[in-house]
Design a protein around this motif. Structure first.
Motif, PDB file in Angstrom:
ATOM      1  N   UNK A  53       3.647  -3.030  13.061  1.00  0.00           N
ATOM      2  CA  UNK A  53       3.024  -4.355  12.969  1.00  0.00           C
ATOM      3  C   UNK A  53       3.379  -5.035  11.646  1.00  0.00           C
ATOM      4  N   UNK A  54       3.820  -4.241  10.681  1.00  0.00           N
ATOM      5  CA  UNK A  54       4.150  -4.808   9.365  1.00  0.00           C
ATOM      6  C   UNK A  54       5.634  -5.061   9.199  1.00  0.00           C
ATOM      7  N   UNK A  55       6.374  -5.115  10.298  1.00  0.00           N
ATOM      8  CA  UNK A  55       7.824  -5.321  10.214  1.00  0.00           C
ATOM      9  C   UNK A  55       8.220  -6.700   9.687  1.00  0.00           C
ATOM     10  N   UNK A  56       7.332  -7.671   9.739  1.00  0.00           N
ATOM     11  CA  UNK A  56       7.669  -9.004   9.245  1.00  0.00           C
ATOM     12  C   UNK A  56       7.612  -9.019   7.717  1.00  0.00           C
ATOM     13  N   UNK A  57       8.476  -9.772   7.073  1.00  0.00           N
ATOM     14  CA  UNK A  57       8.489  -9.789   5.605  1.00  0.00           C
ATOM     15  C   UNK A  57       7.157 -10.214   4.981  1.00  0.00           C
ATOM     16  N   UNK A  58       6.501 -11.188   5.567  1.00  0.00           N
ATOM     17  CA  UNK A  58       5.237 -11.670   4.998  1.00  0.00           C
ATOM     18  C   UNK A  58       4.156 -10.598   5.073  1.00  0.00           C
ATOM     19  N   UNK A  59       4.001  -9.986   6.231  1.00  0.00           N
ATOM     20  CA  UNK A  59       2.981  -8.950   6.392  1.00  0.00           C
ATOM     21  C   UNK A  59       3.334  -7.711   5.574  1.00  0.00           C
ATOM     22  N   UNK A  60       4.604  -7.375   5.499  1.00  0.00           N
ATOM     23  CA  UNK A  60       5.023  -6.237   4.658  1.00  0.00           C
ATOM     24  C   UNK A  60       4.637  -6.469   3.211  1.00  0.00           C
ATOM     25  N   UNK A  61       4.887  -7.666   2.716  1.00  0.00           N
ATOM     26  CA  UNK A  61       4.546  -7.994   1.322  1.00  0.00           C
ATOM     27  C   UNK A  61       3.044  -7.956   1.099  1.00  0.00           C
ATOM     28  N   UNK A  62       2.276  -8.473   2.056  1.00  0.00           N
ATOM     29  CA  UNK A  62       0.813  -8.470   1.941  1.00  0.00           C
ATOM     30  C   UNK A  62       0.275  -7.043   1.930  1.00  0.00           C
ATOM     31  N   UNK A  63       0.771  -6.213   2.836  1.00  0.00           N
ATOM     32  CA  UNK A  63       0.296  -4.826   2.902  1.00  0.00           C
ATOM     33  C   UNK A  63       0.717  -4.036   1.672  1.00  0.00           C
ATOM     34  N   UNK A  64       1.896  -4.344   1.146  1.00  0.00           N
ATOM     35  CA  UNK A  64       2.344  -3.677  -0.080  1.00  0.00           C
ATOM     36  C   UNK A  64       1.421  -4.043  -1.246  1.00  0.00           C
ATOM     37  N   UNK A  65       1.006  -5.304  -1.318  1.00  0.00           N
ATOM     38  CA  UNK A  65       0.105  -5.736  -2.391  1.00  0.00           C
ATOM     39  C   UNK A  65      -1.270  -5.068  -2.256  1.00  0.00           C
ATOM     40  N   UNK A  66      -1.811  -5.035  -1.044  1.00  0.00           N
ATOM     41  CA  UNK A  66      -3.111  -4.391  -0.817  1.00  0.00           C
ATOM     42  C   UNK A  66      -3.040  -2.923  -1.240  1.00  0.00           C
ATOM     43  N   UNK A  67      -1.974  -2.262  -0.852  1.00  0.00           N
ATOM     44  CA  UNK A  67      -1.799  -0.850  -1.185  1.00  0.00           C
ATOM     45  C   UNK A  67      -1.608  -0.653  -2.690  1.00  0.00           C
ATOM     46  N   UNK A  68      -0.845  -1.528  -3.316  1.00  0.00           N
ATOM     47  CA  UNK A  68      -0.571  -1.435  -4.746  1.00  0.00           C
ATOM     48  C   UNK A  68      -1.855  -1.534  -5.570  1.00  0.00           C
ATOM     49  N   UNK A  69      -2.734  -2.472  -5.204  1.00  0.00           N
ATOM     50  CA  UNK A  69      -3.976  -2.689  -5.945  1.00  0.00           C
ATOM     51  C   UNK A  69      -4.889  -1.471  -5.855  1.00  0.00           C
ATOM     52  N   UNK A  70      -4.776  -0.701  -4.783  1.00  0.00           N
ATOM     53  CA  UNK A  70      -5.665   0.445  -4.568  1.00  0.00           C
ATOM     54  C   UNK A  70      -5.102   1.753  -5.104  1.00  0.00           C
ATOM     55  N   UNK A  71      -4.075   1.704  -5.913  1.00  0.00           N
ATOM     56  CA  UNK A  71      -3.524   2.943  -6.459  1.00  0.00           C
ATOM     57  C   UNK A  71      -4.593   3.691  -7.243  1.00  0.00           C
ATOM     58  N   UNK A  72      -4.714   4.986  -7.025  1.00  0.00           N
ATOM     59  CA  UNK A  72      -5.688   5.765  -7.798  1.00  0.00           C
ATOM     60  C   UNK A  72      -5.493   5.649  -9.308  1.00  0.00           C
ATOM     61  N   UNK A  73      -4.281   5.365  -9.751  1.00  0.00           N
ATOM     62  CA  UNK A  73      -4.025   5.208 -11.188  1.00  0.00           C
ATOM     63  C   UNK A  73      -4.781   4.016 -11.773  1.00  0.00           C
ATOM     64  N   UNK A  74      -5.195   3.087 -10.921  1.00  0.00           N
ATOM     65  CA  UNK A  74      -5.927   1.910 -11.391  1.00  0.00           C
ATOM     66  C   UNK A  74      -7.435   2.125 -11.436  1.00  0.00           C
ATOM     67  N   UNK A  75      -7.878   3.368 -11.295  1.00  0.00           N
ATOM     68  CA  UNK A  75      -9.306   3.657 -11.393  1.00  0.00           C
ATOM     69  C   UNK A  75      -9.927   3.063 -12.663  1.00  0.00           C
ATOM     70  N   UNK A  76      -9.299   3.197 -13.843  1.00  0.00           N
ATOM     71  CA  UNK A  76      -9.914   2.607 -15.048  1.00  0.00           C
ATOM     72  C   UNK A  76     -10.105   1.094 -14.941  1.00  0.00           C
TER      73      UNK A  76
END
Length: 158
Positions: free
Chosen positions: A24-47
């Motif tokens: 479902x994320x094969x489109x460039x726009x949705x891929x970019x959105x999902x990548x951003x959502x995932x990036x923000x939730x990195x465990x390294x950003x706990x602080x």
């Protein structure tokens, strides 16, 4: 592709569900959105998340009680230990290994081992649990719950 035990594959449904969400994320726009959502939730950003909760608590203690900050801080340590132990113990391969690189849509750099459980999703749902158990305002925990679902979805999408 690596053979997987039947209890893990849910008789083929695990692969089908994953691939449906992943494609479902094969489109460039949705891929970019999902990548951003995932990036923000990195465990390294706990602080960063911890600092945000402390700031909100200091500015709006009725909206975000101290119990939320405490739950999130202590919970992160417990979740981190559980996720690390499960990832090491279960050693599930990433979908690109289990299903083959031609069938999986990968955004960014592919990873190969320790796919389950997701540290990203664990941290996002810890945030929701901390808000709920700490009796935070609905104005905080409802968007956080939506965000956590998006994080879990994004881990399969990317």
């Amino acid at each position: 592709m690596l053979p997987q035990p039947e209890w893990y594959t849910w008789y083929g449904w695990n692969d089908r569900i994953f691939l449906a969400v992943n494609h479902l994320s094969d489109t460039p726009t949705l891929s970019a959105a999902m990548e951003m959502v995932s990036w923000v939730a990195q465990p390294a950003y706990f602080p960063v998340w911890m600092a945000l909760l402390v700031v909100i608590f200091r500015l709006r203690p009725l909206t975000l009680p101290f119990a939320v900050v405490w739950n999130f801080a202590v919970g992160e340590l417990a979740v981190w230990l559980i996720v690390v132990a499960l990832k090491s113990g279960l050693a599930y391969p990433r979908p690109v290994v289990a299903l083959g690189s031609l069938s999986v849509h990968v955004v960014g750099r592919p990873e190969y081992w320790h796919s389950f459980p997701s540290g990203h999703a664990a941290m996002a749902f810890l945030l929701v649990g901390s808000l709920l158990l700490g009796k935070a305002s609905k104005i905080l925990w409802i968007p956080a719950a939506v965000y956590a679902v998006l994080v879990a979805w994004s881990r399969m999408a990317v």
